[in-house]
Design a protein around this motif. Structure first.
Motif, PDB file in Angstrom:
ATOM      1  N   VAL A  25      29.064 -73.471 116.839  1.00 23.37           N
ATOM      2  CA  VAL A  25      29.913 -72.361 116.409  1.00 23.37           C
ATOM      3  C   VAL A  25      29.660 -72.112 114.922  1.00 23.37           C
ATOM      4  CG1 VAL A  25      31.692 -72.886 118.131  1.00 23.37           C
ATOM      5  CG2 VAL A  25      31.848 -73.889 115.829  1.00 23.37           C
ATOM      6  N   SER A  26      30.299 -71.086 114.395  1.00 21.01           N
ATOM      7  CA  SER A  26      30.146 -70.770 112.979  1.00 21.01           C
ATOM      8  C   SER A  26      31.035 -71.675 112.129  1.00 21.01           C
ATOM      9  CB  SER A  26      30.522 -69.311 112.710  1.00 21.01           C
ATOM     10  OG  SER A  26      31.922 -69.130 112.884  1.00 21.01           O
ATOM     11  N   LEU A  27      30.681 -71.752 110.848  1.00 21.48           N
ATOM     12  CA  LEU A  27      31.488 -72.525 109.910  1.00 21.48           C
ATOM     13  C   LEU A  27      32.903 -71.969 109.825  1.00 21.48           C
ATOM     14  CD1 LEU A  27      31.481 -74.841 107.821  1.00 21.48           C
ATOM     15  CD2 LEU A  27      30.750 -73.177 106.111  1.00 21.48           C
ATOM     16  N   LYS A  28      33.048 -70.653 109.885  1.00 22.04           N
ATOM     17  CA  LYS A  28      34.362 -70.016 109.827  1.00 22.04           C
ATOM     18  C   LYS A  28      35.226 -70.437 111.001  1.00 22.04           C
ATOM     19  CE  LYS A  28      37.611 -67.308 108.333  1.00 22.04           C
ATOM     20  NZ  LYS A  28      38.409 -67.725 107.159  1.00 22.04           N
ATOM     21  N   THR A  29      34.604 -70.563 112.177  1.00 20.86           N
ATOM     22  CA  THR A  29      35.361 -70.981 113.360  1.00 20.86           C
ATOM     23  C   THR A  29      35.893 -72.401 113.176  1.00 20.86           C
ATOM     24  OG1 THR A  29      34.079 -69.559 114.828  1.00 20.86           O
ATOM     25  CG2 THR A  29      35.225 -71.412 115.848  1.00 20.86           C
ATOM     26  N   VAL A  30      35.035 -73.280 112.644  1.00 22.20           N
ATOM     27  CA  VAL A  30      35.485 -74.650 112.393  1.00 22.20           C
ATOM     28  C   VAL A  30      36.636 -74.647 111.394  1.00 22.20           C
ATOM     29  CG1 VAL A  30      34.837 -76.926 111.500  1.00 22.20           C
ATOM     30  CG2 VAL A  30      33.217 -75.629 112.887  1.00 22.20           C
ATOM     31  N   SER A  31      36.518 -73.842 110.338  1.00 19.80           N
ATOM     32  CA  SER A  31      37.566 -73.764 109.325  1.00 19.80           C
ATOM     33  C   SER A  31      38.886 -73.325 109.943  1.00 19.80           C
ATOM     34  CB  SER A  31      37.142 -72.794 108.221  1.00 19.80           C
ATOM     35  OG  SER A  31      38.165 -72.647 107.255  1.00 19.80           O
ATOM     36  N   ARG A  32      38.804 -72.330 110.853  1.00 17.65           N
ATOM     37  CA  ARG A  32      40.039 -71.857 111.498  1.00 17.65           C
ATOM     38  C   ARG A  32      40.687 -72.947 112.335  1.00 17.65           C
ATOM     39  NH1 ARG A  32      37.675 -65.917 113.231  1.00 17.65           N
ATOM     40  NH2 ARG A  32      38.368 -64.789 111.353  1.00 17.65           N
ATOM     41  N   VAL A  33      39.875 -73.711 113.064  1.00 22.00           N
ATOM     42  CA  VAL A  33      40.429 -74.780 113.896  1.00 22.00           C
ATOM     43  C   VAL A  33      41.047 -75.874 113.027  1.00 22.00           C
ATOM     44  CG1 VAL A  33      39.868 -76.600 115.553  1.00 22.00           C
ATOM     45  CG2 VAL A  33      38.846 -74.328 115.805  1.00 22.00           C
ATOM     46  N   VAL A  34      40.321 -76.276 112.000  1.00 20.91           N
ATOM     47  CA  VAL A  34      40.792 -77.345 111.125  1.00 20.91           C
ATOM     48  C   VAL A  34      42.100 -76.974 110.443  1.00 20.91           C
ATOM     49  CG1 VAL A  34      40.288 -78.586 108.985  1.00 20.91           C
ATOM     50  CG2 VAL A  34      38.524 -78.362 110.729  1.00 20.91           C
ATOM     51  N   ASN A  35      42.219 -75.688 110.055  1.00 18.65           N
ATOM     52  CA  ASN A  35      43.403 -75.242 109.331  1.00 18.65           C
ATOM     53  C   ASN A  35      44.483 -74.649 110.223  1.00 18.65           C
ATOM     54  OD1 ASN A  35      42.667 -75.688 106.406  1.00 18.65           O
ATOM     55  ND2 ASN A  35      40.904 -74.474 107.057  1.00 18.65           N
ATOM     56  N   GLY A  36      44.281 -74.730 111.555  1.00 18.74           N
ATOM     57  CA  GLY A  36      45.292 -74.254 112.494  1.00 18.74           C
ATOM     58  C   GLY A  36      45.495 -72.756 112.484  1.00 18.74           C
ATOM     59  N   GLU A  37      44.451 -71.998 112.170  1.00 19.04           N
ATOM     60  CA  GLU A  37      44.558 -70.541 112.117  1.00 19.04           C
ATOM     61  C   GLU A  37      44.324 -69.931 113.492  1.00 19.04           C
ATOM     62  OE1 GLU A  37      41.778 -69.228 109.232  1.00 19.04           O
ATOM     63  OE2 GLU A  37      42.662 -70.393 107.581  1.00 19.04           O
ATOM     64  N   GLY A  39      42.946 -66.816 116.184  1.00 17.04           N
ATOM     65  CA  GLY A  39      41.688 -66.093 116.319  1.00 17.04           C
ATOM     66  C   GLY A  39      40.570 -66.897 116.933  1.00 17.04           C
ATOM     67  N   VAL A  40      40.868 -68.055 117.533  1.00 17.08           N
ATOM     68  CA  VAL A  40      39.844 -68.871 118.176  1.00 17.08           C
ATOM     69  C   VAL A  40      40.225 -69.076 119.636  1.00 17.08           C
ATOM     70  CG1 VAL A  40      38.598 -71.063 118.147  1.00 17.08           C
ATOM     71  CG2 VAL A  40      39.442 -70.091 115.999  1.00 17.08           C
ATOM     72  N   LEU A  41      39.271 -68.816 120.549  1.00 17.51           N
ATOM     73  CA  LEU A  41      39.529 -69.012 121.967  1.00 17.51           C
ATOM     74  C   LEU A  41      39.879 -70.472 122.242  1.00 17.51           C
ATOM     75  CD1 LEU A  41      36.610 -66.927 123.537  1.00 17.51           C
ATOM     76  CD2 LEU A  41      39.050 -66.348 123.518  1.00 17.51           C
ATOM     77  N   PRO A  42      40.822 -70.717 123.147  1.00 17.42           N
ATOM     78  CA  PRO A  42      41.208 -72.102 123.441  1.00 17.42           C
ATOM     79  C   PRO A  42      40.030 -72.995 123.812  1.00 17.42           C
ATOM     80  CG  PRO A  42      42.784 -70.587 124.423  1.00 17.42           C
ATOM     81  CD  PRO A  42      41.657 -69.743 123.897  1.00 17.42           C
ATOM     82  N   SER A  43      39.096 -72.463 124.616  1.00 19.26           N
ATOM     83  CA  SER A  43      37.944 -73.268 125.025  1.00 19.26           C
ATOM     84  C   SER A  43      37.064 -73.614 123.827  1.00 19.26           C
ATOM     85  CB  SER A  43      37.125 -72.517 126.085  1.00 19.26           C
ATOM     86  OG  SER A  43      36.678 -71.269 125.567  1.00 19.26           O
ATOM     87  N   THR A  44      36.937 -72.663 122.889  1.00 24.39           N
ATOM     88  CA  THR A  44      36.140 -72.917 121.691  1.00 24.39           C
ATOM     89  C   THR A  44      36.832 -73.928 120.789  1.00 24.39           C
ATOM     90  OG1 THR A  44      35.253 -70.670 121.767  1.00 24.39           O
ATOM     91  CG2 THR A  44      35.064 -71.849 119.684  1.00 24.39           C
ATOM     92  N   ALA A  45      38.150 -73.778 120.641  1.00 23.82           N
ATOM     93  CA  ALA A  45      38.917 -74.715 119.813  1.00 23.82           C
ATOM     94  C   ALA A  45      38.816 -76.135 120.373  1.00 23.82           C
ATOM     95  CB  ALA A  45      40.371 -74.275 119.744  1.00 23.82           C
ATOM     96  N   GLU A  46      38.831 -76.247 121.714  1.00 25.93           N
ATOM     97  CA  GLU A  46      38.717 -77.560 122.334  1.00 25.93           C
ATOM     98  C   GLU A  46      37.342 -78.174 122.062  1.00 25.93           C
ATOM     99  OE1 GLU A  46      39.511 -77.535 126.474  1.00 25.93           O
ATOM    100  OE2 GLU A  46      39.081 -79.664 126.757  1.00 25.93           O
TER     101      GLU A  46
END
Length: 342
Positions: A25-37, A39-46
């Motif tokens: 995934v992109s760095l931005k996606t990881v940042s969103r997951v780490v910071n609890g933001e 805009g990320v699909l549940p499957s991607t967050a998992e």
């Protein structure tokens, strides 16, 4: 398992870039997951969460500070920062940390193993460069991962359990033995001992020193003259009532730490017959008590200074086997321990 250089410039810790590559995934996606933001699909967050767990990634809360040139951090965990003993130790650690242009982050665990672990891992998640711990836990294997990824840990006052790490200790056994010998030399043969919870390393070592001193003099320890546990006034008063009761009353007392010594002094207030008394740990104003308080003095400043120095040795790249340094104690006679046996 991929590892890269993190924001501190030190290798051995997974970064958000590592997590992004591992999860695809992109760095931005990881940042969103780490910071609890959002805009990320549940499957991607998992998927990202699995990568975080597999790589041992911890969010670097201090990276922004380090990039702007602010000082790095050292964590210190101890029983209670309000305790005078630990206040002196903390100050000594802070002086060494300051000399290396670092900040000191301090937390009190209140001798709670769960709180110790919570504080240690929280400090590591903020990317402290190292930890000094006065331990409460009975198993420090939870720190193996942190050490393996480059966070040195040094233990002070008590050694680690189930973990190979540097430790700086006081000579608890030798100090207690010397203090009891001091009373034996004044003719005392009935010497009471009041100590902390025997599950605590320092309490066990001091009790063993007491027993050894009696054995050195050919005296079998009387278990009725030993009280291990809490330093609250009712418990101490009950112990004193038992130990000082005729016809086989204790003529001297040895206290295993400064809190117990204070509780004993309060318990003895108003008594006509006062036993000889030696305490382990010095007390502020101990020389102003009448008679002055005889103590076995530790060196809390030395414990803190040496522990912090060992930590910075590790940060500088030292890779020798874990070191165990034992600092001497000092018998300070002031009067209370010099009262001869009746």
């Amino acid at each position: 398992m991929p590892r890269a250089v993190d924001a501190t410039g030190r290798s051995g810790r997974a970064t958000m870039n590592d997590v992004a590559a591992h999860a695809g995934v992109s760095l931005k996606t990881v940042s969103r997951v780490v910071n609890g933001e959002a805009g990320v699909l549940p499957s991607t967050a998992e998927r990202v969460s699995r990568s975080i767990a597999e790589l041992g990634f911890r969010r670097n809360d201090s990276a922004r500070q380090l990039r702007t040139g602010r000082a790095a951090g050292i964590g210190l965990i101890l029983e209670d920062v309000a305790d005078p003993f630990y206040s002196v130790l903390t100050r000594a650690v802070e002086q060494v940390v300051r000399s290396h242009n670092c900040l000191l982050l301090t937390g009190s665990c209140d001798d709670d193993p769960d709180r110790e672990q919570e504080l240690a891992l929280a400090l590591c998640s903020r990317r402290v460069d190292g930890l000094v711990i006065v331990p409460a836990a009975t198993d420090h294997s939870y720190l193996r991962h942190e050490i393996s990824v480059g966070v040195p840990v040094v233990f002070a006052d008590r050694p680690p359990i189930n973990l190979a790490a540097d430790a700086v200790l006081a000579d608890n056994f030798g100090g207690a033995r010397a203090g009891v010998h001091h009373l034996l030399d004044r003719g005392h043969r009935r010497i009471g001992y009041l100590g902390d919870d025997p599950s605590i390393y320092t309490a066990r070592e001091r009790l063993n020193g007491y027993r050894r001193a009696l054995a050195d003099a050919g005296i079998e320890a009387d278990e009725r003259l030993i009280e291990m546990g809490r330093a609250d006034p009712p418990s101490v008063r009950a112990a004193l009532d038992r130990m000082l009761a005729a016809p086989n009353a204790a003529t001297a007392l040895f206290c295993g730490n400064n809190r117990l010594t204070m509780a004993v002094l309060r318990g003895l207030a108003g008594r006509i017959e006062r036993p000889a008394l030696v305490g382990f740990d010095d007390l502020e104003l101990a020389d102003l008590i009448t008679p002055g308080l005889t103590v076995v003095a530790q060196d809390p400043a030395g414990l803190g200074r040496v522990a912090a120095t060992l930590l910075f040795d590790r940060l500088a790249g030292l890779t020798v086997a874990p070191r165990r340094i034992v600092l001497p104690t000092t018998l300070v006679p002031r009067g209370s321990g010099e009262v001869p046996a009746p």
